[in-house]
Scaffold this motif. Structure first.
Motif, PDB file in Angstrom:
ATOM      1  N   ALA A 153       0.849  -1.190   0.000  1.00 12.36           N
ATOM      2  CA  ALA A 153       0.000   0.000   0.000  1.00 12.36           C
ATOM      3  C   ALA A 153       0.880   1.232   0.000  1.00 12.36           C
ATOM      4  O   ALA A 153       1.945   1.248   0.631  1.00 12.36           O
ATOM      5  CB  ALA A 153      -0.917   0.001   1.217  1.00 12.36           C
ATOM      6  N   ARG A 154       0.431   2.258  -0.703  1.00 12.90           N
ATOM      7  CA  ARG A 154       1.092   3.562  -0.712  1.00 12.90           C
ATOM      8  C   ARG A 154       0.127   4.564  -0.096  1.00 12.90           C
ATOM      9  O   ARG A 154      -0.986   4.735  -0.580  1.00 12.90           O
ATOM     10  CB  ARG A 154       1.461   3.980  -2.137  1.00 12.90           C
ATOM     11  CG  ARG A 154       2.491   3.088  -2.783  1.00 12.90           C
ATOM     12  CD  ARG A 154       2.927   3.665  -4.133  1.00 12.90           C
ATOM     13  NE  ARG A 154       3.855   2.811  -4.798  1.00 12.90           N
ATOM     14  CZ  ARG A 154       5.166   2.750  -4.538  1.00 12.90           C
ATOM     15  NH1 ARG A 154       5.686   3.505  -3.616  1.00 12.90           N
ATOM     16  NH2 ARG A 154       5.940   1.931  -5.214  1.00 12.90           N
ATOM     17  N   ILE A 155       0.574   5.202   0.982  1.00 13.11           N
ATOM     18  CA  ILE A 155      -0.266   6.150   1.706  1.00 13.11           C
ATOM     19  C   ILE A 155       0.046   7.566   1.234  1.00 13.11           C
ATOM     20  O   ILE A 155       1.204   8.005   1.282  1.00 13.11           O
ATOM     21  CB  ILE A 155      -0.029   6.044   3.226  1.00 13.11           C
ATOM     22  CG1 ILE A 155      -0.318   4.628   3.698  1.00 13.11           C
ATOM     23  CG2 ILE A 155      -0.874   7.071   3.979  1.00 13.11           C
ATOM     24  CD1 ILE A 155       0.178   4.348   5.105  1.00 13.11           C
ATOM     25  N   TYR A 156      -0.998   8.260   0.777  1.00 10.83           N
ATOM     26  CA  TYR A 156      -0.909   9.658   0.375  1.00 10.83           C
ATOM     27  C   TYR A 156      -1.886  10.458   1.230  1.00 10.83           C
ATOM     28  O   TYR A 156      -2.739   9.883   1.904  1.00 10.83           O
ATOM     29  CB  TYR A 156      -1.258   9.817  -1.108  1.00 10.83           C
ATOM     30  CG  TYR A 156      -0.338   9.046  -2.028  1.00 10.83           C
ATOM     31  CD1 TYR A 156       0.916   9.526  -2.369  1.00 10.83           C
ATOM     32  CD2 TYR A 156      -0.740   7.810  -2.547  1.00 10.83           C
ATOM     33  CE1 TYR A 156       1.753   8.813  -3.207  1.00 10.83           C
ATOM     34  CE2 TYR A 156       0.095   7.089  -3.386  1.00 10.83           C
ATOM     35  CZ  TYR A 156       1.337   7.591  -3.711  1.00 10.83           C
ATOM     36  OH  TYR A 156       2.167   6.884  -4.535  1.00 10.83           O
ATOM     37  N   LYS A 157      -1.797  11.772   1.185  1.00 11.82           N
ATOM     38  CA  LYS A 157      -2.657  12.618   2.020  1.00 11.82           C
ATOM     39  C   LYS A 157      -4.139  12.432   1.698  1.00 11.82           C
ATOM     40  O   LYS A 157      -4.985  12.546   2.575  1.00 11.82           O
ATOM     41  CB  LYS A 157      -2.267  14.093   1.864  1.00 11.82           C
ATOM     42  CG  LYS A 157      -2.997  14.996   2.818  1.00 11.82           C
ATOM     43  CD  LYS A 157      -2.509  16.423   2.744  1.00 11.82           C
ATOM     44  CE  LYS A 157      -3.300  17.297   3.705  1.00 11.82           C
ATOM     45  NZ  LYS A 157      -2.890  18.681   3.645  1.00 11.82           N
ATOM     46  N   SER A 158      -4.491  12.108   0.463  1.00  8.09           N
ATOM     47  CA  SER A 158      -5.906  12.000   0.093  1.00  8.09           C
ATOM     48  C   SER A 158      -6.377  10.585  -0.218  1.00  8.09           C
ATOM     49  O   SER A 158      -7.571  10.373  -0.430  1.00  8.09           O
ATOM     50  CB  SER A 158      -6.196  12.894  -1.107  1.00  8.09           C
ATOM     51  OG  SER A 158      -5.427  12.472  -2.218  1.00  8.09           O
ATOM     52  N   GLU A 159      -5.464   9.607  -0.257  1.00  8.28           N
ATOM     53  CA  GLU A 159      -5.875   8.229  -0.549  1.00  8.28           C
ATOM     54  C   GLU A 159      -4.786   7.233  -0.185  1.00  8.28           C
ATOM     55  O   GLU A 159      -3.624   7.595  -0.013  1.00  8.28           O
ATOM     56  CB  GLU A 159      -6.237   8.069  -2.032  1.00  8.28           C
ATOM     57  CG  GLU A 159      -5.068   8.199  -2.973  1.00  8.28           C
ATOM     58  CD  GLU A 159      -5.475   8.080  -4.441  1.00  8.28           C
ATOM     59  OE1 GLU A 159      -6.529   7.498  -4.744  1.00  8.28           O
ATOM     60  OE2 GLU A 159      -4.723   8.577  -5.283  1.00  8.28           O
ATOM     61  N   VAL A 160      -5.210   5.981  -0.078  1.00  8.46           N
ATOM     62  CA  VAL A 160      -4.297   4.851   0.104  1.00  8.46           C
ATOM     63  C   VAL A 160      -4.482   3.977  -1.130  1.00  8.46           C
ATOM     64  O   VAL A 160      -5.593   3.535  -1.426  1.00  8.46           O
ATOM     65  CB  VAL A 160      -4.626   4.039   1.368  1.00  8.46           C
ATOM     66  CG1 VAL A 160      -3.681   2.855   1.502  1.00  8.46           C
ATOM     67  CG2 VAL A 160      -4.574   4.912   2.607  1.00  8.46           C
TER      68      VAL A 160
END
Length: 118
Positions: free
Chosen positions: A90-97
């Motif tokens: 998983a890649r976690i970003y400020k607006s989505e995973v």
């Protein structure tokens, strides 16, 4: 006989590599994030440092979890529920995973939004 030994060794290496997939979490946020089973910032299963990586146990996936973090004292973020398949990441970003399988195929995304900070 020598070639049979080499082929056997190659097959053994390939079988070991195939079963050694572990899930991973890549944090692309400038804050430490908690991976938790409770969307209300429960006790974390583990933390991933700011812009850091966490590697799970070999052969494991991660089922029904959330991401949560505090950007500052009054601003917190939490994700929708998601799962990572065995060997996936998983890649976690400020607006989505974004969730991927072990062959780098994007499977789905989980939304991230503001969450209570209590």
């Amino acid at each position: 006989m020598k070639s049979l030994l080499i082929i056997s060794l190659c097959v053994a290496v390939l079988l070991t590599a195939a079963s050694a997939h572990a899930f991973a979490v890549y944090n692309h946020v400038d804050a430490t994030v908690d991976i938790t089973k409770d969307w209300r910032m429960g006790v974390p299963l583990f933390e991933v440092g700011a812009n850091g990586t966490y590697n799970g146990k070999h052969g494991a996936g991660l089922d029904s979890v959330y991401v949560w973090w505090a950007a500052d004292k009054f601003t917190c973020y939490g994700s929708d529920n998601f799962s990572i398949p065995k060997g996936g990441f998983a890649r976690i970003y400020k607006s989505e995973v974004k969730i991927y399988d072990h062959q780098n195929k994007h499977l789905r995304s989980a939304g991230v939004g503001k969450a209570p900070c209590d």
